[in-house]
Design an enzyme around this catalytic site. Structure first.
Site, mmCIF file in Angstrom:
data_model
loop_
_atom_site.group_PDB
_atom_site.id
_atom_site.type_symbol
_atom_site.label_atom_id
_atom_site.label_comp_id
_atom_site.label_asym_id
_atom_site.label_seq_id
_atom_site.Cartn_x
_atom_site.Cartn_y
_atom_site.Cartn_z
ATOM 1 N N ASP A 16 0.825 -1.214 0.000
ATOM 2 C CA ASP A 16 0.000 0.000 0.000
ATOM 3 C C ASP A 16 0.859 1.264 0.000
ATOM 4 O OD1 ASP A 16 -2.418 1.361 -0.028
ATOM 5 O OD2 ASP A 16 -2.533 1.455 2.158
ATOM 6 N N HIS A 33 2.127 3.570 -9.038
ATOM 7 C CA HIS A 33 1.944 2.135 -9.309
ATOM 8 C C HIS A 33 3.114 1.608 -10.138
ATOM 9 C CE1 HIS A 33 -1.929 2.355 -7.512
ATOM 10 N NE2 HIS A 33 -2.513 3.025 -8.479
ATOM 11 N N GLU A 63 -12.401 -4.631 -3.874
ATOM 12 C CA GLU A 63 -12.852 -3.239 -3.688
ATOM 13 C C GLU A 63 -12.133 -2.261 -4.616
ATOM 14 O OE1 GLU A 63 -12.129 -5.332 -1.090
ATOM 15 O OE2 GLU A 63 -14.208 -5.615 -0.457
ATOM 16 N N LEU A 127 11.083 -20.096 -4.788
ATOM 17 C CA LEU A 127 9.993 -19.341 -4.159
ATOM 18 C C LEU A 127 8.673 -19.500 -4.921
ATOM 19 C CD1 LEU A 127 9.209 -16.961 -2.093
ATOM 20 C CD2 LEU A 127 9.630 -15.451 -4.033
#
Ligand code: IPE
Ligand code: IPE
Ligand code: MG
Length: 242
Positions: A16, A33, A63, A127
């Site tokens: 965030d 972004h 959302e 990973l």
């Protein structure tokens, strides 16, 4: 100092703060972004270096569809770009890519590129990088409830067999251990509908650092903090120490 035997197997991150980072740098949210992709690269690399087995990144929530159309479109475009640009590197680093969420609701180009990257990296043994896309904890619980109801109706399962383990099998995270550590960047103290079922006993770590500034060293600091915690799972401290 990180101790090898107390490494979390699974780390989840709420990435965030992109919009605020962009604003601080006098630019539009999309710029934030775009810069966030560099943070993803660094953190994925760092997680692999210290031997984390699973990394789940919250990239787009249910959302987030409610954001302005230009921002949603730009995010989808960036996602396509990032998948195309990073797949080779992920593959070289033995990372296997996975995704959870309502992938069918993503633009077709995202679905295609994602499927290609998942297929290409599927045999890799390093990973496991899990992207949460069009994802929310409540969404997956509702989906699980629907499937479970169907199985009951068709006599595929019996009511007496419903327990936590069975519910876990109906979630898209089936096969992944619950995250031991959840990191949220950007300074908010909330979970924003992320992995609600799976974080029942997860250690939470909040940092004010905005996602585009986040790097593997910050991840190591969070793991270091995690290693100092006493995880009691309802027991007493005394019981844990023996
Ligand atoms: C996180 O950054 C990225 C996504 C949710 C897609 P934000 O875009 O939420 O950035 P802030 O929180 O507005 O700063
Ligand atoms: C959570 O961030 C979702 C992702 C990081 C993908 P948001 O910025 O959407 O969360 P809220 O709105 O602050 O709770
Ligand atoms: Mg945000």
């Amino acid at each position: 100092m990180l101790t090898i035997n107390e490494l979390p197997k699974h780390i989840a991150i709420i990435m965030d703060g992109n919009g605020r980072w962009a604003e601080l740098h006098g630019n539009d949210r999309i710029y934030g972004h775009r810069e966030g992709v560099e943070a993803v690269r660094s953190v994925v690399e760092g997680a692999g270096e210290i031997g984390i087995q699973y990394l789940t990144l919250y990239a787009f929530s249910t959302e987030n569809w409610n954001r302005p159309k230009e921002e949603v479109d730009a995010l989808m475009g960036l996602l396509v770009q990032a998948i195309v640009a990073e797949t080779e590197n992920l593959h070289k680093n033995k990372v296997s890519l996975h995704a959870i969420g309502d992938i069918g609701s993503m633009p077709i180009e995202v679905q295609q590129k994602l499927a290609g990257a998942i297929a290409k990296t599927s045999e890799n043994k390093g990973l496991k990088l899990n992207l949460a896309l069009s994802y929310s904890g409540r969404w997956e619980i509702v989906e699980a409830a629907k499937k479970l109801a169907n199985e009951l109706k068709n006599n595929k399962i019996d009511k007496s067999s419903i327990n936590e383990e069975l519910i876990g099998k109906y979630l898209p995270t089936f096969g992944l251990p619950d995250p031991e550590l959840l990191i949220r960047t950007g300074g908010e103290f909330r979970v924003s509908n992320f992995l609600l079922w799976q974080i029942a006993y997860t250690e939470l770590y909040f940092t004010p650092k905005l996602w585009p500034d986040y790097r593997k060293e910050d991840l190591f600091e969070a793991v270091n903090d995690f290693q100092k915690r006493e995880r009691r799972f309802g027991k007493t401290s005394e019981q844990i120490r023996i």
